[in-house]
Design a protein around this motif. Structure first.
Motif, PDB file in Angstrom:
ATOM      1  N   GLY A 126     -11.458  -0.735  -1.522  1.00 20.30           N
ATOM      2  CA  GLY A 126     -10.339   0.154  -1.200  1.00 20.30           C
ATOM      3  C   GLY A 126     -10.293   1.375  -2.098  1.00 20.30           C
ATOM      4  N   SER A 127      -9.232   2.158  -1.923  1.00 19.61           N
ATOM      5  CA  SER A 127      -9.059   3.349  -2.769  1.00 19.61           C
ATOM      6  C   SER A 127      -8.530   2.948  -4.138  1.00 19.61           C
ATOM      7  CB  SER A 127      -8.066   4.299  -2.103  1.00 19.61           C
ATOM      8  OG  SER A 127      -6.795   3.678  -2.034  1.00 19.61           O
ATOM      9  N   ALA A 128      -7.776   1.834  -4.183  1.00 15.88           N
ATOM     10  CA  ALA A 128      -7.130   1.434  -5.437  1.00 15.88           C
ATOM     11  C   ALA A 128      -7.699   0.152  -6.027  1.00 15.88           C
ATOM     12  CB  ALA A 128      -5.630   1.246  -5.184  1.00 15.88           C
ATOM     13  N   SER A 129      -8.290  -0.699  -5.178  1.00 19.30           N
ATOM     14  CA  SER A 129      -8.766  -1.984  -5.691  1.00 19.30           C
ATOM     15  C   SER A 129      -9.934  -2.497  -4.859  1.00 19.30           C
ATOM     16  CB  SER A 129      -7.621  -3.007  -5.662  1.00 19.30           C
ATOM     17  OG  SER A 129      -7.382  -3.398  -4.330  1.00 19.30           O
ATOM     18  N   GLY A 153      -1.517  -0.156   1.501  1.00 19.33           N
ATOM     19  CA  GLY A 153      -2.530  -0.160   0.448  1.00 19.33           C
ATOM     20  C   GLY A 153      -2.313   0.994  -0.497  1.00 19.33           C
ATOM     21  N   GLY A 154      -3.368   1.339  -1.232  1.00 21.08           N
ATOM     22  CA  GLY A 154      -3.270   2.363  -2.258  1.00 21.08           C
ATOM     23  C   GLY A 154      -3.010   3.750  -1.701  1.00 21.08           C
ATOM     24  N   VAL A 198       3.673  -1.525 -12.046  1.00 23.23           N
ATOM     25  CA  VAL A 198       4.087  -1.857 -10.655  1.00 23.23           C
ATOM     26  C   VAL A 198       4.467  -3.328 -10.516  1.00 23.23           C
ATOM     27  CG1 VAL A 198       3.054  -0.061  -9.191  1.00 23.23           C
ATOM     28  CG2 VAL A 198       1.651  -1.988  -9.940  1.00 23.23           C
ATOM     29  N   GLY A 199       3.861  -4.173 -11.347  1.00 24.48           N
ATOM     30  CA  GLY A 199       4.164  -5.609 -11.316  1.00 24.48           C
ATOM     31  C   GLY A 199       5.599  -5.929 -11.758  1.00 24.48           C
ATOM     32  N   GLY A 211      -2.048  -6.061   2.250  1.00 24.12           N
ATOM     33  CA  GLY A 211      -2.256  -4.961   1.312  1.00 24.12           C
ATOM     34  C   GLY A 211      -1.589  -5.283  -0.017  1.00 24.12           C
ATOM     35  N   GLY A 212      -1.958  -4.526  -1.037  1.00 22.80           N
ATOM     36  CA  GLY A 212      -1.474  -4.809  -2.386  1.00 22.80           C
ATOM     37  C   GLY A 212       0.032  -4.718  -2.537  1.00 22.80           C
ATOM     38  N   VAL A 213       0.679  -3.865  -1.730  1.00 21.97           N
ATOM     39  CA  VAL A 213       2.127  -3.692  -1.866  1.00 21.97           C
ATOM     40  C   VAL A 213       2.881  -4.944  -1.391  1.00 21.97           C
ATOM     41  CG1 VAL A 213       4.099  -2.214  -1.217  1.00 21.97           C
ATOM     42  CG2 VAL A 213       1.910  -1.176  -1.836  1.00 21.97           C
ATOM     43  N   LYS A 263     -11.673  -6.091  -3.372  1.00 23.06           N
ATOM     44  CA  LYS A 263     -11.349  -7.483  -3.100  1.00 23.06           C
ATOM     45  C   LYS A 263     -12.590  -8.185  -2.562  1.00 23.06           C
ATOM     46  CE  LYS A 263      -8.571  -4.997  -1.371  1.00 23.06           C
ATOM     47  NZ  LYS A 263      -8.146  -3.578  -1.597  1.00 23.06           N
ATOM     48  N   ASP A 316       2.991   3.600  -7.448  1.00 22.13           N
ATOM     49  CA  ASP A 316       2.300   3.702  -8.745  1.00 22.13           C
ATOM     50  C   ASP A 316       2.842   4.907  -9.530  1.00 22.13           C
ATOM     51  OD1 ASP A 316       0.743   1.638  -7.779  1.00 22.13           O
ATOM     52  OD2 ASP A 316      -1.034   2.853  -7.403  1.00 22.13           O
ATOM     53  N   GLN A 361      -3.228  -9.380  -0.118  1.00 18.21           N
ATOM     54  CA  GLN A 361      -4.015  -8.226  -0.572  1.00 18.21           C
ATOM     55  C   GLN A 361      -5.482  -8.356  -0.136  1.00 18.21           C
ATOM     56  OE1 GLN A 361      -3.598  -7.371  -4.765  1.00 18.21           O
ATOM     57  NE2 GLN A 361      -4.490  -5.332  -4.573  1.00 18.21           N
ATOM     58  N   GLY A 375       1.017   2.727  -1.672  1.00 15.88           N
ATOM     59  CA  GLY A 375       0.948   2.153  -3.015  1.00 15.88           C
ATOM     60  C   GLY A 375       0.932   3.249  -4.070  1.00 15.88           C
ATOM     61  N   ASN A 434       2.496  -7.627  -2.666  1.00 16.84           N
ATOM     62  CA  ASN A 434       2.807  -8.322  -3.931  1.00 16.84           C
ATOM     63  C   ASN A 434       4.157  -7.901  -4.483  1.00 16.84           C
ATOM     64  OD1 ASN A 434       0.310  -9.734  -4.293  1.00 16.84           O
ATOM     65  ND2 ASN A 434      -0.655  -7.797  -4.869  1.00 16.84           N
TER      66      ASN A 434
HETATM   67  P1  ADP Z   1      -6.521  -0.346  -1.343  1.00 12.23           P
HETATM   68  O1  ADP Z   1      -7.001  -1.352  -0.325  1.00 12.23           O
HETATM   69  O2  ADP Z   1      -6.218   0.991  -0.764  1.00 12.23           O
HETATM   70  O3  ADP Z   1      -7.420  -0.272  -2.528  1.00 12.23           O
HETATM   71  P2  ADP Z   1      -4.503  -2.324  -2.028  1.00 12.23           P
HETATM   72  O4  ADP Z   1      -4.226  -2.924  -0.688  1.00 12.23           O
HETATM   73  O5  ADP Z   1      -5.293  -3.149  -2.974  1.00 12.23           O
HETATM   74  O6  ADP Z   1      -5.121  -0.861  -1.872  1.00 12.23           O
HETATM   75  O7  ADP Z   1      -3.090  -1.940  -2.685  1.00 12.23           O
HETATM   76  C1  ADP Z   1      -3.014  -1.272  -3.906  1.00 12.23           C
HETATM   77  C2  ADP Z   1      -1.557  -1.048  -4.236  1.00 12.23           C
HETATM   78  O8  ADP Z   1      -0.886  -2.306  -4.315  1.00 12.23           O
HETATM   79  C3  ADP Z   1      -1.356  -0.407  -5.593  1.00 12.23           C
HETATM   80  O9  ADP Z   1      -1.297   0.990  -5.430  1.00 12.23           O
HETATM   81  C4  ADP Z   1      -0.039  -0.999  -6.086  1.00 12.23           C
HETATM   82  O10 ADP Z   1       1.026  -0.125  -5.764  1.00 12.23           O
HETATM   83  C5  ADP Z   1       0.142  -2.264  -5.273  1.00 12.23           C
HETATM   84  N1  ADP Z   1       0.049  -3.498  -6.072  1.00 12.23           N
HETATM   85  C6  ADP Z   1      -1.075  -4.165  -6.412  1.00 12.23           C
HETATM   86  N2  ADP Z   1      -0.790  -5.264  -7.147  1.00 12.23           N
HETATM   87  C7  ADP Z   1       0.554  -5.298  -7.284  1.00 12.23           C
HETATM   88  C8  ADP Z   1       1.480  -6.176  -7.927  1.00 12.23           C
HETATM   89  N3  ADP Z   1       1.079  -7.259  -8.587  1.00 12.23           N
HETATM   90  N4  ADP Z   1       2.792  -5.900  -7.827  1.00 12.23           N
HETATM   91  C9  ADP Z   1       3.213  -4.812  -7.148  1.00 12.23           C
HETATM   92  N5  ADP Z   1       2.399  -3.952  -6.531  1.00 12.23           N
HETATM   93  C10 ADP Z   1       1.092  -4.175  -6.585  1.00 12.23           C
END
Ligand code: ADP
Length: 261
Positions: free
Chosen positions: A12-15, A104-105, A147-148, A217-219, A17, A137, A244, A133, A221
């Motif tokens: 992804g752009s931010a993480s 996502g990010g 963000v956690g 997606g990460g959000v 997996k 951030d 995620q 996301g 979480n």
């Molecule tokens: P991408 O697929 O674009 O890389 P993700 O689906 O992994 O992005 O989402 C990344 C976003 O998720 C981050 O920008 C952040 O805002 C959010 N995020 C990731 N982990 C957590 C967490 N533990 N708590 C809250 N937000 C989180």
């Protein structure tokens, strides 16, 4: 131990997996590294999942990469689009799911799935940071938070601060000015979540709000955004510890299909 192993990698752009899956569609190992395309994140995500599974990359019968950086992982046998992988992964996480909101990010998508789990419609916001996301951030950084920590602070809020700007850049200035005006941080966090949820709710309404709904997606979480979205739509939204990794799970499922049909 499964006889055969495949890998799904979502860059992804931010993480990054990574999912290693056995031939029974069982997850053997998973990893999430908070660094995305163009970094060492994808390689570290792969190494971490292989380490947990106790195998080398040559034990993978097939590897599919997906996500924004899917063309950057040379060992992958093939790539599959993010949307197809997300839909497939979501249907594995929550069988029967009809609506998926993936935040996502750097983008947010709403997906509508048919009864058999296939993608029937989608809308996407990838033009603007608001409600992604990245927006969360940036806001967390302004408030000197991780963000956690956002979901916990949201729970402490007695009300949500009004964030009226729809643009992420202006919303950031608005938060800074409210912070200077002594608005309590939990109220600002709740206002930020409400603003992100309003954007996501708009996307979901465009594909139609069919239950059951799953957030990926990460959000996902961030329970504060999930709650704000549930109250905006007046509907329950499921999440999963695998939310995620939905795209990586879908990629692994496509990899399995390539091997066993
Ligand atoms: P991408 O697929 O674009 O890389 P993700 O689906 O992994 O992005 O989402 C990344 C976003 O998720 C981050 O920008 C952040 O805002 C959010 N995020 C990731 N982990 C957590 C967490 N533990 N708590 C809250 N937000 C989180």
């Amino acid at each position: 131990m499964s006889k055969m192993l495949v890998m799904g990698l979502d860059i992804g752009s931010a993480s990054s997996k990574c999912i290693i899956m056995g031939d029974g569609q069982n997850i053997v190992a998973q990893s999430v590294v908070p660094s995305g395309t163009g970094t060492s994140g994808p390689g570290r995500a792969v190494d971490s999942a292989l380490g947990s599974a106790g195998v080398g990359i040559d034990a993978m019968s097939y590897i599919i990469a997906t996500g924004y950086g899917r063309n950057t992982y040379a060992p992958a046998n093939d790539t599959v689009s993010e949307l197809s992988c997300h839909a497939k992964g979501a249907a594995w996480i929550l069988p029967g799911v009809r609506t998926v909101i993936d935040i996502g990010g750097q983008d947010a998508k709403a997906l509508s799935l048919g009864e058999t789990g296939t993608l029937s419609n989608f809308v996407m916001n990838d033009k603007c940071a608001a409600g992604t996301g990245r927006f969360l951030d940036v806001m967390a950084r302004v408030l000197e938070l991780d963000v956690g920590d956002l979901a916990r602070l949201d729970e402490e809020a007695e009300s949500a601060a009004q964030i009226s700007s729809t643009c992420a850049v202006f919303a950031e200035s608005e938060v800074i000015s409210k912070l200077a005006g002594n608005t309590p941080i939990p109220e600002l966090v709740a206002g930020i979540h409400k603003s992100a949820a309003a954007r996501a709710a708009g996307l979901i309404k465009r594909v139609g709000v069919a239950a059951p709904l799953l957030m990926t997606g990460g959000v996902a979480n961030n329970a504060g955004v999930v709650r704000a979205l549930e109250s905006s739509l007046a509907v329950g939204i499921a999440t999963s510890p695998y939310s995620q990794s939905a795209g990586a799970i879908g990629a692994a499922l496509f990899a399995l299909e390539r091997i066993i049909g």
